[in-house]
Design a protein around this motif. Structure first.
Motif, PDB file in Angstrom:
ATOM      1  N   THR A 150       0.674  -1.073   0.012  1.00 40.23           N
ATOM      2  CA  THR A 150      -0.192   0.181  -0.061  1.00 40.23           C
ATOM      3  C   THR A 150       0.878   1.211  -0.167  1.00 40.23           C
ATOM      4  O   THR A 150       0.224   2.542  -0.060  1.00 40.23           O
ATOM      5  CB  THR A 150      -0.890   0.010   1.241  1.00 40.23           C
ATOM      6  OG1 THR A 150      -0.133  -0.060   2.504  1.00 40.23           O
ATOM      7  CG2 THR A 150      -1.896  -1.091   1.289  1.00 40.23           C
ATOM      8  N   TYR A 176     -13.142   0.777   3.104  1.00 46.53           N
ATOM      9  CA  TYR A 176     -12.645  -0.188   3.662  1.00 46.53           C
ATOM     10  C   TYR A 176     -13.259  -1.253   4.698  1.00 46.53           C
ATOM     11  O   TYR A 176     -13.481  -2.250   4.825  1.00 46.53           O
ATOM     12  CB  TYR A 176     -10.944   0.180   4.255  1.00 46.53           C
ATOM     13  CG  TYR A 176     -10.119  -0.984   4.662  1.00 46.53           C
ATOM     14  CD1 TYR A 176     -10.265  -2.349   3.782  1.00 46.53           C
ATOM     15  CD2 TYR A 176      -9.356  -0.933   5.847  1.00 46.53           C
ATOM     16  CE1 TYR A 176      -9.337  -3.245   4.358  1.00 46.53           C
ATOM     17  CE2 TYR A 176      -8.876  -2.065   6.062  1.00 46.53           C
ATOM     18  CZ  TYR A 176      -8.538  -3.239   5.338  1.00 46.53           C
ATOM     19  OH  TYR A 176      -8.148  -4.345   6.003  1.00 46.53           O
ATOM     20  N   LEU A 186      -6.383  -1.116  -2.757  1.00 48.92           N
ATOM     21  CA  LEU A 186      -5.074  -1.126  -1.790  1.00 48.92           C
ATOM     22  C   LEU A 186      -5.108   0.319  -1.267  1.00 48.92           C
ATOM     23  O   LEU A 186      -4.788   0.614  -0.184  1.00 48.92           O
ATOM     24  CB  LEU A 186      -3.712  -1.122  -2.573  1.00 48.92           C
ATOM     25  CG  LEU A 186      -3.507  -2.599  -3.095  1.00 48.92           C
ATOM     26  CD1 LEU A 186      -2.434  -2.709  -4.136  1.00 48.92           C
ATOM     27  CD2 LEU A 186      -3.452  -3.642  -1.952  1.00 48.92           C
ATOM     28  N   GLU A 187      -5.810   1.360  -2.047  1.00 56.37           N
ATOM     29  CA  GLU A 187      -5.628   2.556  -1.544  1.00 56.37           C
ATOM     30  C   GLU A 187      -6.562   2.824  -0.435  1.00 56.37           C
ATOM     31  O   GLU A 187      -6.259   3.311   0.716  1.00 56.37           O
ATOM     32  CB  GLU A 187      -6.426   3.693  -2.482  1.00 56.37           C
ATOM     33  CG  GLU A 187      -6.209   5.017  -2.196  1.00 56.37           C
ATOM     34  CD  GLU A 187      -6.591   5.868  -3.486  1.00 56.37           C
ATOM     35  OE1 GLU A 187      -6.140   7.303  -3.339  1.00 56.37           O
ATOM     36  OE2 GLU A 187      -6.976   5.431  -4.375  1.00 56.37           O
ATOM     37  N   GLU A 202      -7.293   0.061   1.828  1.00 60.14           N
ATOM     38  CA  GLU A 202      -6.357  -0.539   2.859  1.00 60.14           C
ATOM     39  C   GLU A 202      -5.286   0.344   3.597  1.00 60.14           C
ATOM     40  O   GLU A 202      -5.056   0.419   4.848  1.00 60.14           O
ATOM     41  CB  GLU A 202      -5.677  -1.899   2.193  1.00 60.14           C
ATOM     42  CG  GLU A 202      -6.632  -2.855   2.020  1.00 60.14           C
ATOM     43  CD  GLU A 202      -6.096  -4.415   1.320  1.00 60.14           C
ATOM     44  OE1 GLU A 202      -4.838  -4.257   1.679  1.00 60.14           O
ATOM     45  OE2 GLU A 202      -6.764  -4.867   0.711  1.00 60.14           O
ATOM     46  N   ALA A 203      -4.676   1.226   2.594  1.00 62.02           N
ATOM     47  CA  ALA A 203      -3.387   2.106   2.904  1.00 62.02           C
ATOM     48  C   ALA A 203      -4.281   3.236   3.866  1.00 62.02           C
ATOM     49  O   ALA A 203      -3.612   3.633   4.894  1.00 62.02           O
ATOM     50  CB  ALA A 203      -2.964   2.736   1.940  1.00 62.02           C
TER      51      ALA A 203
END
Length: 241
Positions: free
Chosen positions: A143, A197, A211-212, A214-215
């Motif tokens: 991430t 998320y 992934l953004e 999760e980041a």
């Protein structure tokens, strides 16, 4: 089956969760976080202190293989409070903001006496798994393109403009910040992706996270508690590119 025995903390690593901390966090992720009184303490403390906030992420990642449901739900709540703190107008905005962003309660784990030398009645294999950084570092690496812009420049010592909550309060108190729009923009970004998320753990939205998104969880923890420890734990190319 033999009962677990107290395991001594080790001082062989600059950062290593103690058996007591791992024991607490092991039970914490089993459901204690959903206790209303616990949630309220976490809200008033902006989560946990830097050591225990990132320690929680490490343990959660290690035991859940990156399935970070509990932290996502908590930090969605906490970051909503942060965003609300910015929704004000008129003179003395900074002073009111500082008061709203300060902790109202100490770190829950510190208050309970958990630290680097805490003992715990926990099996050695649980301690070893709780200290395993593999999943945590994998999450950070995957991430990285999305959390890097949220890293506090003072925590990183690289001159970046972003600020964590603690350093935002510090800069505001010193009169170093005249325009809060950049901080508000960062918070809005974090909350937007963190909501997505957290929603992805609902049955009908499973698999919708990016992934953004999760980041955004890492961004939220860093904003609330600080980035220095995180940057010292992840793979150097991940943190410094």
């Amino acid at each position: 089956m033999h009962a677990p025995v107290p395991v001594e903390a080790s001082a062989s690593d600059p950062f290593e969760l103690s058996p007591g901390e791992i024991h607490f966090l092991w039970w914490f992720i089993q459901g204690s976080i959903m206790n209303p009184s616990t949630r309220e303490r976490l809200r008033k403390g902006w989560g946990l202190c830097e050591r225990h906030a990132w320690g929680w992420m490490i343990v959660e990642a290690a035991f859940r293989s990156g399935y970070m449901h509990g932290p996502a739900v908590l930090y969605e709540d906490v970051m909503g409070l942060a965003l609300a703190a910015f929704e004000m107008h008129g003179p003395m905005q900074g002073g009111r903001l500082r008061r709203r962003l300060r902790q109202k309660r100490p770190c829950l784990m510190c208050e309970e006496g958990y630290g680097p030398h805490s003992k715990g009645f926990v099996k050695q294999k649980i301690v070893e798994q709780g200290r395993d950084l593999t999943e945590f570092r994998s999450l950070a690496r995957n991430t990285f393109p999305f959390w890097r812009k949220a890293v506090c420049g003072k925590c990183a010592g690289d001159g970046a403009a972003a600020r964590c909550r603690r350093h935002l309060i510090e800069d505001e108190s010193l009169g170093l910040i005249r325009d809060l729009s950049r901080s508000l923009e960062l918070l809005t970004y974090i909350v937007r992706h963190l909501v997505r998320y957290a929603r992805s753990f609902q049955f009908e939205f499973q698999g919708t996270q990016t992934l953004e998104d999760e980041a955004a969880l890492l961004c939220a923890v860093g904003w609330c508690s600080g980035w220095s420890l995180f940057l010292s734990l992840v793979d150097p190319p991940t943190a410094r590119v």
